[in-house]
Design a protein around this motif. Structure first.
Motif, PDB file in Angstrom:
ATOM      1  N   ALA A  30       0.847  -1.211   0.000  1.00  0.00           N
ATOM      2  CA  ALA A  30       0.000   0.000   0.000  1.00  0.00           C
ATOM      3  C   ALA A  30       0.875   1.251   0.000  1.00  0.00           C
ATOM      4  O   ALA A  30       0.591   2.218  -0.724  1.00  0.00           O
ATOM      5  N   ASP A  31       1.932   1.247   0.796  1.00  0.00           N
ATOM      6  CA  ASP A  31       2.834   2.399   0.853  1.00  0.00           C
ATOM      7  C   ASP A  31       3.587   2.587  -0.463  1.00  0.00           C
ATOM      8  O   ASP A  31       3.872   3.721  -0.864  1.00  0.00           O
ATOM      9  N   ALA A  32       3.910   1.487  -1.152  1.00  0.00           N
ATOM     10  CA  ALA A  32       4.583   1.586  -2.450  1.00  0.00           C
ATOM     11  C   ALA A  32       3.687   2.309  -3.457  1.00  0.00           C
ATOM     12  O   ALA A  32       4.184   3.066  -4.302  1.00  0.00           O
ATOM     13  N   GLU A  33       2.392   2.097  -3.353  1.00  0.00           N
ATOM     14  CA  GLU A  33       1.445   2.818  -4.220  1.00  0.00           C
ATOM     15  C   GLU A  33       1.501   4.318  -3.960  1.00  0.00           C
ATOM     16  O   GLU A  33       1.435   5.131  -4.888  1.00  0.00           O
ATOM     17  N   ILE A  34       1.623   4.690  -2.684  1.00  0.00           N
ATOM     18  CA  ILE A  34       1.722   6.111  -2.332  1.00  0.00           C
ATOM     19  C   ILE A  34       3.020   6.691  -2.885  1.00  0.00           C
ATOM     20  O   ILE A  34       3.041   7.810  -3.422  1.00  0.00           O
ATOM     21  N   ILE A  35       4.110   5.938  -2.766  1.00  0.00           N
ATOM     22  CA  ILE A  35       5.401   6.364  -3.324  1.00  0.00           C
ATOM     23  C   ILE A  35       5.237   6.665  -4.816  1.00  0.00           C
ATOM     24  O   ILE A  35       5.697   7.694  -5.317  1.00  0.00           O
ATOM     25  N   THR A  36       4.566   5.766  -5.522  1.00  0.00           N
ATOM     26  CA  THR A  36       4.344   5.955  -6.957  1.00  0.00           C
ATOM     27  C   THR A  36       3.568   7.236  -7.217  1.00  0.00           C
ATOM     28  O   THR A  36       3.941   8.025  -8.093  1.00  0.00           O
ATOM     29  N   GLN A  37       2.501   7.466  -6.461  1.00  0.00           N
ATOM     30  CA  GLN A  37       1.690   8.675  -6.659  1.00  0.00           C
ATOM     31  C   GLN A  37       2.512   9.941  -6.439  1.00  0.00           C
ATOM     32  O   GLN A  37       2.397  10.908  -7.198  1.00  0.00           O
ATOM     33  N   ILE A  38       3.340   9.960  -5.424  1.00  0.00           N
ATOM     34  CA  ILE A  38       4.175  11.137  -5.128  1.00  0.00           C
ATOM     35  C   ILE A  38       5.185  11.368  -6.246  1.00  0.00           C
ATOM     36  O   ILE A  38       5.361  12.494  -6.711  1.00  0.00           O
ATOM     37  N   LEU A  39       5.832  10.314  -6.699  1.00  0.00           N
ATOM     38  CA  LEU A  39       6.911  10.474  -7.669  1.00  0.00           C
ATOM     39  C   LEU A  39       6.427  10.637  -9.109  1.00  0.00           C
ATOM     40  O   LEU A  39       7.211  11.025  -9.980  1.00  0.00           O
ATOM     41  N   LYS A  40       5.131  10.428  -9.358  1.00  0.00           N
ATOM     42  CA  LYS A  40       4.573  10.649 -10.692  1.00  0.00           C
ATOM     43  C   LYS A  40       4.762  12.090 -11.151  1.00  0.00           C
ATOM     44  O   LYS A  40       4.841  12.354 -12.340  1.00  0.00           O
ATOM     45  N   ASN A  41       4.826  13.002 -10.211  1.00  0.00           N
ATOM     46  CA  ASN A  41       4.900  14.429 -10.540  1.00  0.00           C
ATOM     47  C   ASN A  41       6.327  14.962 -10.601  1.00  0.00           C
ATOM     48  O   ASN A  41       6.525  16.168 -10.681  1.00  0.00           O
ATOM     49  N   GLU A  42       7.325  14.095 -10.552  1.00  0.00           N
ATOM     50  CA  GLU A  42       8.723  14.541 -10.460  1.00  0.00           C
ATOM     51  C   GLU A  42       9.508  14.397 -11.768  1.00  0.00           C
ATOM     52  O   GLU A  42      10.722  14.535 -11.768  1.00  0.00           O
ATOM     53  N   ASN A  43       8.824  14.124 -12.867  1.00  0.00           N
ATOM     54  CA  ASN A  43       9.499  13.992 -14.171  1.00  0.00           C
ATOM     55  C   ASN A  43      10.691  13.025 -14.111  1.00  0.00           C
ATOM     56  O   ASN A  43      11.805  13.347 -14.529  1.00  0.00           O
ATOM     57  N   ILE A  44      10.425  11.847 -13.591  1.00  0.00           N
ATOM     58  CA  ILE A  44      11.458  10.825 -13.423  1.00  0.00           C
ATOM     59  C   ILE A  44      11.894  10.294 -14.792  1.00  0.00           C
ATOM     60  O   ILE A  44      11.058   9.973 -15.636  1.00  0.00           O
ATOM     61  N   ASN A  45      13.210  10.194 -14.979  1.00  0.00           N
ATOM     62  CA  ASN A  45      13.765   9.679 -16.231  1.00  0.00           C
ATOM     63  C   ASN A  45      14.049   8.188 -16.191  1.00  0.00           C
ATOM     64  O   ASN A  45      13.978   7.501 -17.208  1.00  0.00           O
ATOM     65  N   ARG A  46      14.420   7.696 -14.992  1.00  0.00           N
ATOM     66  CA  ARG A  46      14.761   6.275 -14.878  1.00  0.00           C
ATOM     67  C   ARG A  46      14.651   5.838 -13.423  1.00  0.00           C
ATOM     68  O   ARG A  46      14.661   6.661 -12.513  1.00  0.00           O
ATOM     69  N   VAL A  47      14.576   4.500 -13.254  1.00  0.00           N
ATOM     70  CA  VAL A  47      14.478   3.900 -11.921  1.00  0.00           C
ATOM     71  C   VAL A  47      15.583   2.856 -11.791  1.00  0.00           C
ATOM     72  O   VAL A  47      15.749   1.999 -12.661  1.00  0.00           O
ATOM     73  N   ILE A  48      16.318   2.975 -10.692  1.00  0.00           N
ATOM     74  CA  ILE A  48      17.403   2.055 -10.365  1.00  0.00           C
ATOM     75  C   ILE A  48      17.043   1.415  -9.034  1.00  0.00           C
ATOM     76  O   ILE A  48      16.373   2.040  -8.212  1.00  0.00           O
TER      77      ILE A  48
END
Length: 189
Positions: A30-48
């Motif tokens: 459930a918390d990972a879903e929140i992480i995704t929602q927060i980081l959706k707005n950060e113009n992420i280029n890649r995930v490591i």
């Protein structure tokens, strides 16, 4: 050139003796879903991510959102504290923070783990300069990396981390210029 590294301490996991394969708990998912929602707005280029399942699961949603595979970097795995189970985890961690060169049997000292994590961080900064990068990792290693750039991040700071947690480190080339806490899971406090 400014580069933003979003260090994500993994969400809560279900304990198993399999350190690499330990999955997130229901709360962690459930918390990972929140992480995704927060980081959706950060113009992420890649995930490591660290190769540990709980770290991967914590940032998987961000990778899916941007439509890219997670790049696994083994040097972002958690520090190895010991070959054997230690009776008191918190006091065992306190001991390695008291003496940077001390290590428990079969484990990594702060110096060793920090060198590994900083090398991985420098590689990311050089390879992906100017990008916004999410890094799924672990609390102890994340703080050791942060400590390399700013000594205010130490044992006491580690004790106050939430699970999960997000810290945005902004770099000009390889010089740390700003640290911001992006979110904390208040239910873990």
């Amino acid at each position: 050139m400014m580069t933003n590294l979003y260090f994500v301490r993994h969400a809560h996991s279900t304990y198993t003796p399999d350190e690499m394969g330990r999955p997130l708990s229901d709360q962690g998912l459930a918390d990972a879903e929140i992480i995704t929602q927060i980081l959706k707005n950060e113009n992420i280029n890649r995930v490591i991510s660290s190769p540990y399942k709980r770290a991967i699961q914590t940032v998987q949603g961000v990778a899916e959102f941007i439509g890219k595979d997670i790049e696994i970097v083994h040097d972002f795995k958690e520090r190895k504290l010991s070959d054997k189970p230690l009776e008191d985890f918190k006091s065992a961690v306190a001991k390695v923070w008291e003496d940077d060169s001390f290590s428990w049997e079969g484990g990594e000292s702060n110096i060793q783990a920090q060198a590994r994590g900083v090398k991985a961080t420098m590689n990311v900064l050089e390879k992906y300069a100017g990008e916004n990068i999410v890094i799924g990792t672990h609390g102890n290693l994340m703080v050791l990396i942060m400590n390399h750039f700013d000594k205010q991040f130490g044992y006491r700071f580690w004790q106050e981390l939430a699970m999960p947690d997000i810290y945005k480190l902004t770099f000009h080339n390889t010089k740390l210029v700003e640290v911001n806490r992006e979110w904390k899971n208040l239910s873990c406090l």
